[in-house]
Design an enzyme around this catalytic site. Structure first.
Site, PDB file in Angstrom:
ATOM      1  N   GLY A   1      -3.380   3.157   0.011  1.00 15.42           N
ATOM      2  CA  GLY A   1      -2.122   3.868   0.245  1.00 15.42           C
ATOM      3  C   GLY A   1      -1.119   3.614  -0.221  1.00 15.42           C
TER       4      GLY A   1
ATOM      5  N   SER B   1      -6.277   4.207  -3.169  1.00 15.61           N
ATOM      6  CA  SER B   1      -5.802   5.181  -3.309  1.00 15.61           C
ATOM      7  C   SER B   1      -7.050   5.810  -4.781  1.00 15.61           C
ATOM      8  CB  SER B   1      -4.618   4.631  -4.741  1.00 15.61           C
ATOM      9  OG  SER B   1      -3.562   4.956  -3.759  1.00 15.61           O
TER      10      SER B   1
ATOM     11  N   HIS C   1     -12.056  -3.956   7.365  1.00 11.21           N
ATOM     12  CA  HIS C   1     -10.618  -3.774   6.212  1.00 11.21           C
ATOM     13  C   HIS C   1      -9.447  -4.096   6.742  1.00 11.21           C
ATOM     14  CE1 HIS C   1      -7.685  -0.101   5.906  1.00 11.21           C
ATOM     15  NE2 HIS C   1      -8.656   0.521   4.977  1.00 11.21           N
TER      16      HIS C   1
ATOM     17  N   ASN D   1     -11.881   7.860   5.425  1.00  8.84           N
ATOM     18  CA  ASN D   1     -11.718   6.681   6.597  1.00  8.84           C
ATOM     19  C   ASN D   1     -10.433   7.348   6.834  1.00  8.84           C
ATOM     20  OD1 ASN D   1     -10.269   4.794   8.449  1.00  8.84           O
ATOM     21  ND2 ASN D   1      -9.747   3.564   6.993  1.00  8.84           N
TER      22      ASN D   1
ATOM     23  N   GLU E   1     -11.822  -3.093  -1.564  1.00  6.47           N
ATOM     24  CA  GLU E   1     -10.657  -2.405  -1.491  1.00  6.47           C
ATOM     25  C   GLU E   1      -9.612  -2.999  -1.817  1.00  6.47           C
ATOM     26  OE1 GLU E   1     -11.185   1.495   1.252  1.00  6.47           O
ATOM     27  OE2 GLU E   1     -10.573  -0.064   2.774  1.00  6.47           O
TER      28      GLU E   1
ATOM     29  N   LYS F   1      -8.420   6.603   9.595  1.00  7.48           N
ATOM     30  CA  LYS F   1      -7.482   5.161   9.949  1.00  7.48           C
ATOM     31  C   LYS F   1      -6.155   6.255  11.694  1.00  7.48           C
ATOM     32  CE  LYS F   1      -6.661   4.400   5.680  1.00  7.48           C
ATOM     33  NZ  LYS F   1      -6.211   2.745   4.759  1.00  7.48           N
TER      34      LYS F   1
ATOM     35  N   GLU G   1      -6.648  -3.378   6.384  1.00 11.62           N
ATOM     36  CA  GLU G   1      -5.774  -3.167   7.788  1.00 11.62           C
ATOM     37  C   GLU G   1      -5.892  -3.832   9.602  1.00 11.62           C
ATOM     38  OE1 GLU G   1      -5.719   1.114   7.355  1.00 11.62           O
ATOM     39  OE2 GLU G   1      -4.518   0.443   5.317  1.00 11.62           O
TER      40      GLU G   1
END
Ligand code: PGA
Length: 260
Positions: A175, A214, A99, A12, A169, A14, A101
């Site tokens: 991250g 991660s 996701h 991904n 996730e 992003k 985000e």
């Protein structure tokens, strides 16, 4: 019903990548073609601006492509949105929905995620549905209730199991360089498989459940070797061909899959 699921390692990207980054995608393509990524299915989800060029660059090759999000409608007056049909037309076979985000930055609710998943299916894409708890929810002992709620609310009722992938996730692992313990990952994946069996009776063994957050070359073997972990959704480490290939290489020697 298959008792083995082909592992899937999806990158991904992003909001990263300019035209020059096509060279990195070509390096991933060449690495996969040379057998450096082992036996897993490899999918890249670049930004929409690179999707068509990336898919053309890799046409006929061993990697697939996906979008990172999609609109609900097939077309129309929705400035800035990209439909699932457009992703398909640009060369995608997958779309990521839900996701964290998107949920955090754009206030996406489970019902919107569900509509986006349905849009992806309508367009003929496979859907990678993301679920995961925040740190506060984990510390409060609510991780499982959070993800089972997300699964229940954001999975379209008639979803074909063959075109569904779940990505667990944990929001706090994305991250951050921090991952849950292997025990916690295995427990969550087993729990998700059980919830899938409840929602899609008789079909849960077909659905691949990816871990994301991660994932790096240094922890990939441990995390991806866990029961009910059928691959990874990789963010930062997918931007570099060498790291991404090293992660996928975990599946080199023999397929690491849990029994169905
Ligand atoms: P990360 O992102 O690998 O950079 O933690 C994973 C994701 O958000 O899909």
């Amino acid at each position: 019903m298959p008792d083995r699921r082909r592992p899937l390692v999806a990158g991904n990207w992003k909001m990263n990548g300019l035209g020059a980054s096509l060279a990195e995608i070509a390096a991933i393509r060449d690495g996969v073609a040379a057998g450096r990524a082992g036996s897993a299915e490899i999918v890249l989800c670049p930004p929409a601006t690179l999707l068509m060029a990336a898919a053309e660059l890799c046409e006929g090759g061993p990697i697939g492509f996906g979008g990172q999000d999609c609109g609900v409608e097939a077309s129309g007056a929705h400035t800035g949105d990209i439909s699932a049909e457009m992703l398909k037309d640009a060369g995608a076979a997958y779309v990521i929905v839900g996701h964290s985000e998107r949920r955090a930055d754009h206030g996406e609710t489970d019902s919107l995620v569900r509509a986006k998943a349905a849009a992806g299916l309508r367009a003929g894409l496979s859907v990678i549905l993301c679920v995961g708890e925040t740190r506060a929810e984990r510390e409060a002992g609510e991780a499982m209730s959070k993800v089972s709620g997300q699964l229940a609310q954001s999975l379209p009722a008639d979803v074909p199991a063959t075109r569904l992938v779940i990505a667990y996730e944990p929001v706090w692992a994305i991250g951050s360089g921090v991952t849950p313990t292997p025990q916690d990952v295995a427990a969550m994946h087993g729990f998700l498989r059980e919830r899938l069996e409840h929602q899609l009776p008789g079909k849960a063994a077909i659905v691949r459940i990816l871990y994301g957050g991660s994932v790096k070359p240094a922890n990939a073997a441990e995390l991806l070797g866990l029961p009910d972990v059928d691959g990874a959704l990789v963010g930062g480490a997918s931007l570099k061909a060498t790291e991404f290939l090293q992660i996928a290489h975990v599946y080199q020697a023999s397929e690491v899959t849990s029994s169905g």
